[in-house]
Design an enzyme around this catalytic site. Structure first.
Site, PDB file in Angstrom:
ATOM      1  N   CYS A  74       0.875  -1.171   0.000  1.00 56.88           N
ATOM      2  CA  CYS A  74       0.000   0.000   0.000  1.00 56.88           C
ATOM      3  C   CYS A  74       0.915   1.224   0.000  1.00 56.88           C
ATOM      4  O   CYS A  74       2.122   1.090  -0.195  1.00 56.88           O
ATOM      5  CB  CYS A  74      -0.987  -0.021   1.171  1.00 56.88           C
ATOM      6  SG  CYS A  74      -0.253  -0.005   2.808  1.00 56.88           S
ATOM      7  N   HIS A  85      14.902 -13.965  11.835  1.00 61.52           N
ATOM      8  CA  HIS A  85      14.486 -13.947  13.235  1.00 61.52           C
ATOM      9  C   HIS A  85      12.983 -14.147  13.413  1.00 61.52           C
ATOM     10  O   HIS A  85      12.543 -14.562  14.485  1.00 61.52           O
ATOM     11  CB  HIS A  85      14.849 -12.607  13.891  1.00 61.52           C
ATOM     12  CG  HIS A  85      16.319 -12.377  14.005  1.00 61.52           C
ATOM     13  ND1 HIS A  85      16.857 -11.330  14.704  1.00 61.52           N
ATOM     14  CD2 HIS A  85      17.381 -13.067  13.511  1.00 61.52           C
ATOM     15  CE1 HIS A  85      18.175 -11.366  14.636  1.00 61.52           C
ATOM     16  NE2 HIS A  85      18.522 -12.407  13.911  1.00 61.52           N
TER      17      HIS A  85
HETATM   18  C1  RB5 Z   1      -3.909   5.371   0.384  1.00 65.69           C
HETATM   19  O1  RB5 Z   1      -3.885   6.733   0.123  1.00 65.69           O
HETATM   20  C2  RB5 Z   1      -3.036   5.033   1.587  1.00 65.69           C
HETATM   21  O2  RB5 Z   1      -3.600   5.558   2.730  1.00 65.69           O
HETATM   22  C3  RB5 Z   1      -2.849   3.557   1.671  1.00 65.69           C
HETATM   23  O3  RB5 Z   1      -2.221   3.111   0.507  1.00 65.69           O
HETATM   24  C4  RB5 Z   1      -1.985   3.031   2.788  1.00 65.69           C
HETATM   25  O4  RB5 Z   1      -0.789   3.734   2.879  1.00 65.69           O
HETATM   26  C5  RB5 Z   1      -2.630   2.844   4.079  1.00 65.69           C
HETATM   27  O5  RB5 Z   1      -2.022   2.364   5.049  1.00 65.69           O
END
Ligand code: RB5
Length: 138
Positions: free
Chosen positions: A69, A102
């Site tokens: 993400c 680990h």
């Molecule tokens: C998306 O904008 C962002 O918040 C997401 O990709 C992530 O970083 C959330 O933890």
């Protein structure tokens, strides 16, 4: 002929571009890659995608996976709710190595908005090739 190792990968919109690059890299390394999406940079909810991949690891369908993400934090939180999942957010190779040695991490989490693709490839290769070593760590 040896079977190709399976790996599952997923991302939200913040990790989409890096996912595509890593997917190609994994296929070049000889992995059979299952991609749970997302399939564009349109905004989506990261638990929908992280949960699919982490659920598949938890169910024993894949030995390991990669989630991405924007920051890596959301995917880490989602993945670690699943029994048997040990997800590690790695921003550098040393953390990737230690998360295997680990912690026996079975999901690598990357930050699509913090980590460039060349750094990510190095992290992925280190993470995939470092074995778990059972010792008491000091
Ligand atoms: C998306 O904008 C962002 O918040 C997401 O990709 C992530 O970083 C959330 O933890």
């Amino acid at each position: 002929m040896m079977a190709m190792e399976k790996i599952i990968i997923a991302a939200d919109h913040g990790g989409y571009l890096l996912k595509e690059a890593i997917k190609t890299h994994l296929m070049q390394m000889g992995f059979s890659v299952t991609d749970e999406g997302t399939d564009s940079d349109q905004a989506v909810d990261y638990p929908d995608f992280g949960g699919k991949a982490a659920g598949a690891i938890s169910a024993g369908l894949f030995p390991r996976g990669i989630l991405i993400c924007g920051s890596g934090v959301g995917m880490s939180i989602v993945a670690n709710r699943f029994p048997g999942v040990r997800a590690a957010l790695c921003l550098d190779e040393e953390t990737a190595r230690l998360s295997r040695m680990h912690n026996d991490a079975n999901i690598l989490v990357l930050a699509g908005r913090k980590t460039d693709s060349e750094t990510a490839f190095r992290i992925v290769r280190t993470w995939l090739t470092t074995p778990f070593v059972i010792t008491i760590q000091k």
